[in-house]
Design an enzyme around this catalytic site. Structure first.
Site, mmCIF file in Angstrom:
data_model
loop_
_atom_site.group_PDB
_atom_site.id
_atom_site.type_symbol
_atom_site.label_atom_id
_atom_site.label_comp_id
_atom_site.label_asym_id
_atom_site.label_seq_id
_atom_site.Cartn_x
_atom_site.Cartn_y
_atom_site.Cartn_z
ATOM 1 N N LEU B 530 0.863 -1.180 0.000
ATOM 2 C CA LEU B 530 0.000 0.000 0.000
ATOM 3 C C LEU B 530 0.898 1.228 0.000
ATOM 4 O O LEU B 530 1.726 1.409 0.888
ATOM 5 C CB LEU B 530 -0.896 0.018 1.237
ATOM 6 C CG LEU B 530 -1.601 1.359 1.522
ATOM 7 C CD1 LEU B 530 -2.585 1.697 0.419
ATOM 8 C CD2 LEU B 530 -2.306 1.329 2.856
ATOM 9 N N GLU B 531 0.736 2.056 -1.036
ATOM 10 C CA GLU B 531 1.471 3.317 -1.064
ATOM 11 C C GLU B 531 0.562 4.402 -0.536
ATOM 12 O O GLU B 531 -0.541 4.590 -1.039
ATOM 13 C CB GLU B 531 1.840 3.672 -2.508
ATOM 14 C CG GLU B 531 3.149 3.115 -2.947
ATOM 15 C CD GLU B 531 3.454 3.533 -4.389
ATOM 16 O OE1 GLU B 531 4.566 3.260 -4.825
ATOM 17 O OE2 GLU B 531 2.599 4.121 -5.072
ATOM 18 N N ILE B 532 1.042 5.070 0.477
ATOM 19 C CA ILE B 532 0.275 6.202 0.983
ATOM 20 C C ILE B 532 0.925 7.461 0.446
ATOM 21 O O ILE B 532 2.119 7.691 0.639
ATOM 22 C CB ILE B 532 0.240 6.188 2.514
ATOM 23 C CG1 ILE B 532 -0.633 5.014 2.958
ATOM 24 C CG2 ILE B 532 -0.305 7.508 3.061
ATOM 25 C CD1 ILE B 532 -0.847 4.914 4.420
#
Lengths: 446, 734
Positions: B530-532
């Site tokens: 997951l890239e925030i």
């Protein structure tokens, strides 16, 4: 005594005409799955799945936190033996905490009325504040058993020691393999099927074939109108997963036929002279329902506006042979008597339609001086106003999942009282074993 | 075959599959026969989820006691299957125990077998401990990582490494264990030993990786391996019965430790996880079973090992050296005997520990462990989320949220889209039920957390709303405004975009500090990353809350800080302003494909014809190939060797990763590596672009790129400044 002395805070006395004891019990919300003909879209599910859907839908609609429910009661008739306490299994699947006790009740076609009556009792006795009552029937799959001989042989197999006796038992099993036992459709006590009995009942009260067919068409027409107008607010869609995923949104048994078509059908039970046909009898249905019953204080404290008061109920029982389906005629006057009301005070009747002939026979019975005198030792009840009866259709058209119908009747009554502006509604239904129920519902906040 | 899968991972899922294969596979009968002859010991119930539950452990133990003489054989079979017996040990009281139907058998058998009497008390001791009953402590002694408690003539060894969540097998622990064991071995008052953990949910989670990385060279790693072998052998050869009592993770080296004991009991619980040792540390487990299955070497070489080798090659394409070595070790153990097998094992262990693959995988392990930690502070609690858009991504996001017990409202504007998304989730969960990863009850309770609706007002209670609608800025603006008009002011609005700059999306927001990017990867259920993505105005609390949700969803969280300049950069990237750096291909090919109705899975044909979804029905699409042929360009011969082809593709990706670090899009190389491996499938055995540069050599890579830039467009292959610097200085990222 102590309780009677306490003032009923925040509780409005809706009508002084009716004497009552204990807390006010209300119907907060009632939902059901669409009722479908057996063997259609639900056919790959299990009964517990449908009941779970109904419970889940109720919780979604009320947005109630699961742990606020004190008890869950479900009614069902033909049990899947893997889920004999179906209330518990469905509640767990529907996400209720395992701390909520659940039990299952059965009383043929009025099973969920029993569930509701139990819920009322639990609240009146201060055992619970909020109880879910529901019911389910799943006719797409019924337990078909090996016959008794085969079962006996199978059980005997465990005890058989030598090869010879084992072989003998195996032979016995094989011999009986192809004659399974179906769930009973005949009354156990009389051996007569319900259709047969209803046909005799219709004849006894002189209900003609034409009247029956017309009543069936009326039921379908009313149901269709109500569905089209969006009045059947208790329906919550069911999503069915799979390769052909779909959302079931409406009942699929409503079909308005012509009188010509209906009168051309052959009798289904007493041949060739009977009057009950496939079209004027209720059909095998899959469906589930659930409702939230609570004390009025609890409902208000939790921010709900109840649908209706649940006032009185009366279960009755008759001769399971000749008066198998005649219980509404007994239950209606008795529940009214209990509440001190007369037929005229009632603006909504929801009478379960097992067979068109059965409903009409009951109406005739109540209007018969002879019958009322002989069997109830009273003067005749009188004829109910047809316009008040089943104005949104009934079991003939919407369908009749045995265990679920009671809550459906309740929902119709409550919503109709609102819609039609009436004060009191009466539910009446017959059930196998010669049973029946009458329930008095009062509009909320009127 | 078993051997093949031993290396694929230490995950019990594989173990499950493998053991199943072994039992149900072609040699079932032989195993059964062998079993019958030797022990009649197992009641396999290999149907449970992550760990293998042998529910009838009491039977097992009774039989085990009876079969004292055959124990060695039983042990070997278990090792081969990678299974341990699992105890159903939730015993509330000893009364309960005596009411068990098996207990009469137990007593009668024990009493006829004088030899097993101390064992009986030993096992009861275990039961008492695991059921948390008070223990009468007579004497106790402790080391820093191991405590010894005594109950009667049974010594209970508790492993408890201070200040960590999981026990790992490192130098300190193995030293302490050794010492404690020496003492007990020589103490005549000790009749039996119970080995367990002092932590509730970790037996031993495996070997200490840092210890491995510390190994200076091949010889050093080899020494470690052989020392480990000796220690385990001492346990196994001990005259005193040793029981491993397992609860929590028992993985890799921890499993080996348990294996080395004479008996194992375990708590039948989901938290009890058994996993085979990692690639490098598998002892010649199979020797005896294999010889029992087939004494014939011709069969061994040509059937069993060949099958295993083929399977290994099919799964690894030869990129991982360990599995093949394991097979060699197994063969050596069978043919040359255990001594030679063990010697070979430690030799190979030493060699493998120092391969590039080992370095890359250890790097990934460390990187992903880092990404599982919450480095972003406490966010606000998230009880309910809403996902707007029930497409593949939206439904996937809802799926990984509801199964963690967080209520999710799944929204879509149209009913059919919603139904598709709902079905995606339900089908996914049903498959998990079919594969016994979930029970029906667990599935249904998860489904209860889902509310699928077309009624947007239902999102009003959400703590975070994630929108996963079509990638179109004006649409996203509209959705953001719509969301903000419904939700509470403190609700976070996250956008699952892979292409649009968050700052641009935030422009439509009345509360830009609550706007953040949460970029999931498809399929969300499987992809760990997951890239925030933040923009300049994103508040710290928003970042913390989003990261917390991501971690709860079981994702590896990488926070990408995107300032305005970089947002600009990304925008240009999309509009093609980067020009040559991303150029080279001809996008017309896609236009043609789309025009021909070949839109991929959506239209059931793209580069492939997808057929009816049955296995083998997916075939290359001839028409698409024709279109491709039309645009084909001849490759210059001097840059088209296989290696050149690989590097040519890879180096441009790596170069972009370098730019990301150079421009501060990512804060550290390991973030880039994790994102590349878990997000876009960079080969794990190279550990990610930065690790690749370290392993391959920056200078060598720059030289290659120079070569390509001569053959192609100069700008396409111009190395980033940072890469040039590293090439010049010889510096490493790690």
């Amino acid at each position: 005594m102590l309780r009677a002395a306490q003032p009923l805070q925040n509780v409005r006395q809706a009508s002084s005409a009716v004497k009552r004891t204990g807390k006010n019990v209300v119907l907060v919300e009632a939902v059901r799955t669409p009722f479908l003909l057996a063997g259609t879209a639900y056919k790959d599910m299990m009964a517990v799945d449908l009941q779970k859907e109904a419970l889940r839908a109720l919780m979604k609609r009320t947005q109630l936190s699961h742990d606020k429910v004190n008890h869950i009661i479900c009614g069902t008739v033909i049990q899947e033996c893997r889920t004999s306490n179906i209330a518990r299994e469905a509640a767990l699947l529907a996400g209720f905490p395992d701390k909520v006790p659940c039990h299952t009740v059965t009383l043929a076609c009025i099973s969920s009325n029993v569930a509701v009556a139990d819920a009322i009792g639990m609240i009146k006795s201060d055992y619970a504040d909020a109880v879910i009552a529901g019911g389910v029937e799943f006719m797409s799959d019924v337990p078909i058993r090996y016959n008794r001989k085969a079962r006996k042989a199978m059980l005997g197999l465990q005890k058989a020691k030598d090869a010879g006796s084992k072989l003998k038992i195996a032979g016995e099993i094989a011999k009986n393999l192809l004659s399974p036992e179906l769930p009973a459709i005949a009354e156990f006590s009389s051996g007569e099927t319900m259709g047969h009995s209803a046909d005799r009942l219709a004849a006894a009260f002189k209900v003609s074939r034409k009247e029956q067919d017309e009543f069936a068409i009326r039921s379908h027409t009313k149901a269709q109108e109500a569905a089209k107008a969006g009045k059947l607010k208790d329906i919550e869609p069911v999503f069915i997963e799979g390769k052909k995923a779909q959302t079931v949104k409406e009942d699929n048994g409503i079909r308005v036929g012509t009188i010509e078509k209906l009168s051309s059908l052959k009798p289904a039970f007493i041949k060739p002279h009977g009057t009950i046909t496939a079209a004027n009898a209720s059909f095998l249905t899959d469906g589930a329902s659930a409702c939230l019953v609570a004390s009025e204080e609890w409902a208000l404290a939790n921010g709900y506006k109840p649908l209706a008061y649940l006032r009185e109920y009366q279960f009755v029982a008759q001769d399971p042979k000749d008066q198998l389906l005649l219980s509404p005629a007994y239950a209606i006057p008795r529940v009214l008597e209990k509440a001190g009301l007369s037929v005229k005070d009632i603006s909504v009747f929801e009478i379960h339609e097992a067979f068109a002939g059965q409903v009409l026979a009951n109406l005739n019975a109540m209007d018969s001086e002879e019958f009322c005198q002989k069997w109830m030792k009273r003067s005749k009840v009188g004829r109910l106003d047809m316009n008040k009866i089943n104005a949104w259709g009934g079991s003939l058209s919407i369908g009749h999942p045995f265990g679920a119908t009671g809550v459906r009747l309740l929902a119709h009554t409550a919503h109709r009282l609102k819609e039609e502006g009436g004060q009191y509604g009466v539910i009446a239904a017959c059930a196998a074993g010669g049973h029946g129920v009458g329930m008095l519902v009062e509009a909320y906040g009127k | 075959m078993v051997i093949a899968a031993v290396d694929i991972g230490s995950k019990c899922e594989y173990l499950h599959g493998v053991a199943h294969h072994f039992v149900d596979g072609y040699d079932t009968n032989k195993i059964r026969m062998w079993e019958r002859e030797h022990l009649r010991l197992f009641e396999f119930n290999i149907s449970h989820t992550h760990c293998l539950h042998f529910l009838r452990i009491f039977q097992f133990m009774t039989h085990d006691l009876m079969a004292e003489k055959n124990l060695q054989g039983a042990w070997t079979l278990m090792k081969a299957l990678g299974c341990l017996a699992m105890a159903h040990l939730r015993l509330p009281s000893s009364n309960h125990l005596s009411s068990r139907p098996l207990s009469p058998v137990w007593h009668s058998r024990c009493s006829t077998n004088a030899e097993s009497l101390p064992l009986q008390s030993l096992l009861f001791c275990c039961i008492f401990i695991t059921s948390n009953l008070s223990i009468c402590r007579l004497r106790s002694r402790s080391w820093s990582t191991v405590k010894v408690e005594r109950q009667g003539d049974v010594a209970v060894l508790k492993i408890d490494i201070p200040n960590v969540k999981e026990n790992v097998l490192g130098e300190a622990l193995s030293g302490d264990l050794n010492e404690a064991f020496n003492k007990l071995e020589n103490d005549d008052s000790v009749k039996g030993i119970v080995l367990m953990s002092g932590k509730p949910n970790s037996f031993v989670a495996g070997a200490d990786i840092t210890m491995l990385s510390k190994a200076k060279d091949v010889a050093d790693a080899q020494r470690m391996s052989s020392e480990g072998q000796k220690q385990f052998a001492r346990l196994a050869d001990s005259k005193k019965p040793i029981v491993a009592a397992i609860m929590g993770s028992c993985l890799g080296g921890g499993l080996e430790l348990a294996m080395a004991c004479h008996y194992r009991i375990a708590v039948n619980d989901k938290k009890t996880q058994l996993g085979l040792p990692e690639i490098d540390r598998t002892r010649p487990l199979l020797e005896r079973v294999t010889s029992a299955v087939t004494n014939n070497r011709v069969v061994l070489d040509n059937v069993v090992l060949k099958m295993a080798r083929d399977k290994v090659m099919k799964l690894t394409k030869g990129n991982y050296p360990a599995p093949l070595k394991i097979l060699e070790v197994v063969r050596e153990g069978i043919v040359g005997g255990p001594a030679k097998g063990y010697a070979m094992e430690s030799q190979y262990f030493g060699e493998l520990a120092k391969t590039t693959q080992s370095a890359a995988l250890i790097g990934l392990f460390n990187g992903s462990t880092d990404c599982k930690k919450n480095k972003y502070g406490e966010g606000r609690p998230v009880k309910e989320i809403a996902v707007v858009g029930a497409g593949l991504m939206g439904a996937g996001i809802a799926n990984v949220t509801i199964d963690k017990g967080i209520r999710s409202v799944l929204l879509d504007v149209n009913q059919s889209g919603l139904e598709r998304g709902q079905n995606q989730i339900l089908t996914h969960l049903s498959t998990a039920v079919k594969r016994k990863r979930l029970s029906l009850l667990e599935k249904e309770r998860i489904v209860t957390n889902l509310e699928a609706t077309t009624d947007y007002s239902r999102m009003k209670n959400a703590d975070i709303v994630i929108e996963a609608v079509f990638e179109d800025l004006s649409l996203k603006h509209k959705v953001v405004k719509q969301i903000e008009s419904i939700v509470r002011p403190e609700c976070i609005v996250a956008t699952n975009t892979s292409a649009l700059p968050i700052a641009d999306i935030a422009k439509a927001s009345a509360r830009p500090e609550n706007v953040i990017g949460m970029h999931y990867f498809s399929p969300v259920e499987k992809m760990q990353l997951l890239e925030i993505i933040t923009h300049e105005g994103t508040s710290k609390q928003t970042i913390a809350t989003a990261a917390q949700l991501g971690l709860k969803q079981g994702k590896l969280v990488v926070v990408v800080k995107v300032g305005l300049d970089v947002a600009e950069h990304v925008a240009h990237f999309l509009s093609g302003a980067l020009g040559a750096r991303v150029g080279g291909g001809n996008p017309q090919i896609y236009t043609d494909l789309v025009a021909a109705g070949m839109k991929g899975r959506k239209s059931n044909k793209g580069f492939y014809n997808y057929g009816d979804g049955k296995k083998g029905s997916k075939k290359a699409n001839e028409e698409a190939l024709k279109i491709i042929k039309k645009y084909r360009v001849a490759a210059p011969a001097d840059v088209s060797s296989v290696e050149d082809q690989q590097i040519r593709v890879l180096c441009r990706f790596i170069n972009e990763a370098m730019y990301c670090l150079q421009e501060g899009v990512i804060s550290q190389p390991s973030d880039g590596d994790i994102a590349s491996v878990f997000g876009v499938g960079f080969p794990p055995f190279w550990g990610g672009p930065f690790r690749f540069v370290d392993l391959y050599g920056a200078e060598k890579l720059v030289t290659k790129m120079d070569k390509y830039s001569r053959a192609y467009n100069r700008e396409q292959f111009a190395p980033a400044q940072i890469l040039q610097d590293y090439a010049k200085s010889g510096k490493k990222f790690y």
